[in-house]
Design an enzyme around this catalytic site. Sequence first.
Site: not given
Ligand code: URA
Length: 248
Positions: A105
Amino acid sequence: MAERLDKVLSSQNFGSRKEVGSLIRKGVVTVNGELVKQPDYKVNPEADTISVHGKPLFFERFVYYMMNKPGGVLSAARDSQAETVLDLLPPELARRGLFPAGRLDKDTEGLLIITDDGDFSHRMLAPKSGVEKVYHAVLDAPIEAADMEAFAQGLEMKDWTCLPARLRVLEEGENPLVEATVCEGKFHQVKRMFAARGKTVLFLKRVKIGNLELDPSLKTGEVRKLSFQERQAVFSRTPDSPAEQGEG
Ligand code: URA
């Protein structure tokens, strides 16, 4: 395998096919010591010695980088609006076809592999490969035994059941630091898993993929090449993965 000289040079960061074509026509490229001026000249980049301005080319079919991704940067190849992880690559590491293998993310930090090898990425992300990803998360509430149990059993989500995951408390407290080991990579996987237990992730960082750990000497935003052994480590089982314990 015989390939066009301009295509080979372009794949190795010498410029676009057009730029590389004029470089070749200028007469600065040799193949096995012979001057070659035809962009479509066929070479075997694995066996032939190609030199540009007298400097032999070290041909790499694919490249594999480790990035310590900073928060606030998109895990995407290119975006017209926002800064992406590829924008952070120093020019000497940039080349065509690179993409992040598996996304983090925008606000997530840590270990990200950037490559141009689609098969490698596919293998790493395929659920049947069972490659574990380890995350460190700071939460808005303490972890209870029931949370550990629910993760281990496989959390029930609205539209799917998670594969069993492991949870370990690294620092107790109102905002505990926990380690979550998962082998799925659905959108917002870890945040959604904690949300299913009524907790919000305040900070998230990936620290390991398979047996490849984030290099602690790599500062946020920095990138370096992966060695062959490190690439293999992605697919080697961690000592406490279920398969190693005879469970799967
Ligand atoms: N899980 C998440 O919620 N975000 C990420 O960036 C990676 C795994």
